[in-house]
Design a protein around this motif. Structure first.
Motif, PDB file in Angstrom:
ATOM      1  N   LEU A 188      -4.285   9.966   1.817  1.00 57.86           N
ATOM      2  CA  LEU A 188      -3.708  11.325   1.683  1.00 57.86           C
ATOM      3  C   LEU A 188      -3.376  11.906   2.779  1.00 57.86           C
ATOM      4  CD1 LEU A 188      -5.195  10.471  -1.060  1.00 57.86           C
ATOM      5  CD2 LEU A 188      -4.871  12.929  -1.793  1.00 57.86           C
ATOM      6  N   VAL A 189      -2.325  12.422   3.372  1.00 57.27           N
ATOM      7  CA  VAL A 189      -2.052  13.276   4.534  1.00 57.27           C
ATOM      8  C   VAL A 189      -1.660  14.434   3.778  1.00 57.27           C
ATOM      9  CG1 VAL A 189      -1.013  13.769   6.425  1.00 57.27           C
ATOM     10  CG2 VAL A 189      -1.483  11.382   5.774  1.00 57.27           C
ATOM     11  N   CYS A 190      -2.523  15.756   3.970  1.00 55.95           N
ATOM     12  CA  CYS A 190      -1.998  16.737   3.178  1.00 55.95           C
ATOM     13  C   CYS A 190      -1.550  18.018   4.337  1.00 55.95           C
ATOM     14  CB  CYS A 190      -3.280  17.266   2.465  1.00 55.95           C
ATOM     15  SG  CYS A 190      -3.826  16.111   1.143  1.00 55.95           S
ATOM     16  N   GLU A 214       5.331  14.514  12.448  1.00 57.67           N
ATOM     17  CA  GLU A 214       3.846  14.375  12.193  1.00 57.67           C
ATOM     18  C   GLU A 214       3.130  13.790  11.080  1.00 57.67           C
ATOM     19  OE1 GLU A 214      -0.514  16.495  13.064  1.00 57.67           O
ATOM     20  OE2 GLU A 214       1.501  17.609  13.686  1.00 57.67           O
ATOM     21  N   PRO A 215       3.360  14.338   9.793  1.00 62.62           N
ATOM     22  CA  PRO A 215       2.737  13.842   8.756  1.00 62.62           C
ATOM     23  C   PRO A 215       3.128  12.407   8.226  1.00 62.62           C
ATOM     24  CG  PRO A 215       3.844  16.170   8.086  1.00 62.62           C
ATOM     25  CD  PRO A 215       4.264  15.652   9.682  1.00 62.62           C
ATOM     26  N   HIS A 226       1.554  20.191  12.588  1.00 59.52           N
ATOM     27  CA  HIS A 226       2.883  20.566  12.362  1.00 59.52           C
ATOM     28  C   HIS A 226       3.103  19.888  11.181  1.00 59.52           C
ATOM     29  CE1 HIS A 226       3.186  21.374  16.736  1.00 59.52           C
ATOM     30  NE2 HIS A 226       2.806  20.443  16.961  1.00 59.52           N
ATOM     31  N   GLY A 227       3.872  20.763  10.039  1.00 51.55           N
ATOM     32  CA  GLY A 227       4.143  20.214   8.911  1.00 51.55           C
ATOM     33  C   GLY A 227       5.598  19.941   8.761  1.00 51.55           C
ATOM     34  N   LYS A 228       6.028  19.316   7.805  1.00 48.00           N
ATOM     35  CA  LYS A 228       7.538  18.928   7.732  1.00 48.00           C
ATOM     36  C   LYS A 228       8.392  20.158   7.913  1.00 48.00           C
ATOM     37  CE  LYS A 228       6.234  15.990   3.782  1.00 48.00           C
ATOM     38  NZ  LYS A 228       6.311  15.542   2.386  1.00 48.00           N
ATOM     39  N   PRO A 229       9.402  19.942   8.531  1.00 43.80           N
ATOM     40  CA  PRO A 229      10.276  18.647   8.963  1.00 43.80           C
ATOM     41  C   PRO A 229       9.714  17.958  10.229  1.00 43.80           C
ATOM     42  CG  PRO A 229      11.560  20.438   9.733  1.00 43.80           C
ATOM     43  CD  PRO A 229      10.320  21.228   8.943  1.00 43.80           C
ATOM     44  N   PRO A 265       0.829  -1.143  -0.015  1.00 44.34           N
ATOM     45  CA  PRO A 265       0.045   0.189  -0.008  1.00 44.34           C
ATOM     46  C   PRO A 265       0.920   1.303   0.013  1.00 44.34           C
ATOM     47  CG  PRO A 265       0.004  -0.979   2.086  1.00 44.34           C
ATOM     48  CD  PRO A 265       0.664  -1.931   1.330  1.00 44.34           C
ATOM     49  N   CYS A 266       0.197   2.432  -0.512  1.00 39.53           N
ATOM     50  CA  CYS A 266       0.742   3.753  -0.430  1.00 39.53           C
ATOM     51  C   CYS A 266      -0.001   4.754  -0.008  1.00 39.53           C
ATOM     52  CB  CYS A 266       1.493   4.023  -2.138  1.00 39.53           C
ATOM     53  SG  CYS A 266       2.410   2.955  -2.977  1.00 39.53           S
ATOM     54  N   ALA A 267       0.776   5.661   0.394  1.00 41.13           N
ATOM     55  CA  ALA A 267       0.097   6.903   0.981  1.00 41.13           C
ATOM     56  C   ALA A 267       0.795   8.189   0.436  1.00 41.13           C
ATOM     57  CB  ALA A 267       0.055   6.883   2.746  1.00 41.13           C
ATOM     58  N   LEU A 268       0.111   9.164   0.246  1.00 39.36           N
ATOM     59  CA  LEU A 268       0.714  10.377  -0.117  1.00 39.36           C
ATOM     60  C   LEU A 268       1.025  11.275   0.812  1.00 39.36           C
ATOM     61  CD1 LEU A 268       1.477  11.760  -3.096  1.00 39.36           C
ATOM     62  CD2 LEU A 268      -0.547  13.060  -2.876  1.00 39.36           C
ATOM     63  N   VAL A 269       1.955  11.975   1.245  1.00 42.23           N
ATOM     64  CA  VAL A 269       2.266  12.736   2.238  1.00 42.23           C
ATOM     65  C   VAL A 269       3.071  13.919   1.864  1.00 42.23           C
ATOM     66  CG1 VAL A 269       3.524  12.746   4.703  1.00 42.23           C
ATOM     67  CG2 VAL A 269       2.738  10.650   3.592  1.00 42.23           C
ATOM     68  N   THR A 270       1.997  15.148   1.564  1.00 44.64           N
ATOM     69  CA  THR A 270       2.520  16.218   1.158  1.00 44.64           C
ATOM     70  C   THR A 270       1.924  17.563   1.870  1.00 44.64           C
ATOM     71  OG1 THR A 270       2.117  17.437  -0.687  1.00 44.64           O
ATOM     72  CG2 THR A 270       0.156  16.082  -0.095  1.00 44.64           C
ATOM     73  N   MET A 271       2.699  18.518   1.428  1.00 45.12           N
ATOM     74  CA  MET A 271       2.570  19.650   2.396  1.00 45.12           C
ATOM     75  C   MET A 271       1.575  20.607   1.427  1.00 45.12           C
ATOM     76  SD  MET A 271       3.926  20.039   5.607  1.00 45.12           S
ATOM     77  CE  MET A 271       2.848  18.514   5.476  1.00 45.12           C
ATOM     78  N   SER A 272       1.420  20.186   0.295  1.00 52.18           N
ATOM     79  CA  SER A 272       0.505  20.844  -0.480  1.00 52.18           C
ATOM     80  C   SER A 272      -0.913  20.593  -0.021  1.00 52.18           C
ATOM     81  CB  SER A 272       0.541  20.094  -1.943  1.00 52.18           C
ATOM     82  OG  SER A 272       1.608  20.663  -2.534  1.00 52.18           O
ATOM     83  N   TYR A 273      -2.019  21.399  -0.291  1.00 51.17           N
ATOM     84  CA  TYR A 273      -3.410  21.111   0.212  1.00 51.17           C
ATOM     85  C   TYR A 273      -3.927  20.049  -0.414  1.00 51.17           C
ATOM     86  CZ  TYR A 273      -2.700  25.111   3.399  1.00 51.17           C
ATOM     87  OH  TYR A 273      -2.336  26.091   4.637  1.00 51.17           O
TER      88      TYR A 273
END
Length: 247
Positions: free
Chosen positions: A154-156, A168-169, A162-165, A127-135
């Motif tokens: 998706l985790v946006c 949390e994401p 708390h965003g990257k770095p 399985p795959c997840a998308l982990v992005t700081m885009s909305y």
């Protein structure tokens, strides 16, 4: 023990200790960054930043734009305000996202090898997840252009505190998938994203795109996803450091 590979060698998809392929465990999940990793959208963001700053009478350099790569959008908005953009953060973010969406709707600039690796992961049941700081408003259209089942969650950037770095994401992505983050491989292109993935405990592969991928303990690196397959991800998960970038 980590085994660093010679970056001048072609990818050798056998383990350095000659363990049989079947002895290598598949990742419980692969956690993908989006901008710069799955799709080559960083030039779209940079063009939007230039347009916005210049419309407000400021100047924006390519070097400044590169420093924004991988940042949470709220942080990027603050930097753009300091560069002379006299707008609330929400309006800045909306402008940037809308400009990138306009470009993506014309053509999705897939990174070389990304769709092929996604297809192999589907075939092998990873399985795959998308982990992005885009909305989500941008991430969903991109994911919608991948074959069904490519991403389970998706985790946006507009869904985490708390965003990257910060880790949390990636921790949220693993929790949503019901997997152990330390048994996952994260694929990232920016130092900010790499920091987030490593802080979460994921085995991490850095893909060089717009900004250089630094040499870091435990970090595997590649100049392109076209050189990566699922067996390589299994080796990275097992502790091998695969470095295909010639510094």
């Amino acid at each position: 023990m980590e085994n660093a590979l010679n970056p001048l060698e072609a990818p050798d998809l056998t383990r350095t200790d000659s363990a049989p392929r079947e002895a290598l465990a598949l990742p419980q999940a692969v956690l993908w960054d989006m901008d710069g990793t799955l799709v080559d959208t960083e030039p779209y963001w940079i063009a939007a930043e230039h347009e916005l700053v210049e419309a407000h009478g400021g100047t924006w350099s390519h070097e400044q734009a590169l420093q924004m790569v991988g940042n949470p959008l709220t942080e990027s908005a603050t930097i753009l305000q300091a560069a002379g953009v006299d707008l609330p953060s929400e309006q800045i973010i909306d402008f940037l996202i809308s400009r990138v969406i306009e470009q993506v709707e014309v053509e999705v600039p897939w990174q070389p090898g990304a769709r092929e690796l996604l297809a192999e992961l589907r075939e092998r049941g990873v399985p795959c997840a998308l982990v992005t700081m885009s909305y989500r408003s941008l991430a969903e259209p991109v994911v919608g252009m991948t074959p069904p089942g490519s991403f389970e969650t998706l985790v946006c950037g507009d869904e985490v505190t708390h965003g990257k770095p910060h880790p949390e994401p990636y921790l949220v992505a693993a929790e949503r998938l019901g997997v152990d983050v330390t048994r996952c491989v994260a694929i990232e292109d920016s130092p900010t994203g790499i920091g987030s993935a490593q802080a979460a405990g994921a085995a991490t592969l850095g893909v060089e795109a717009v900004v250089p991928v630094p040499v870091l303990p435990g970090l595997s690196r590649t100049p392109s996803l076209a050189l990566v397959d699922v067996d390589m991800l299994s080796r990275i998960l097992a502790g091998d450091v695969v470095d295909l970038i010639e510094d």
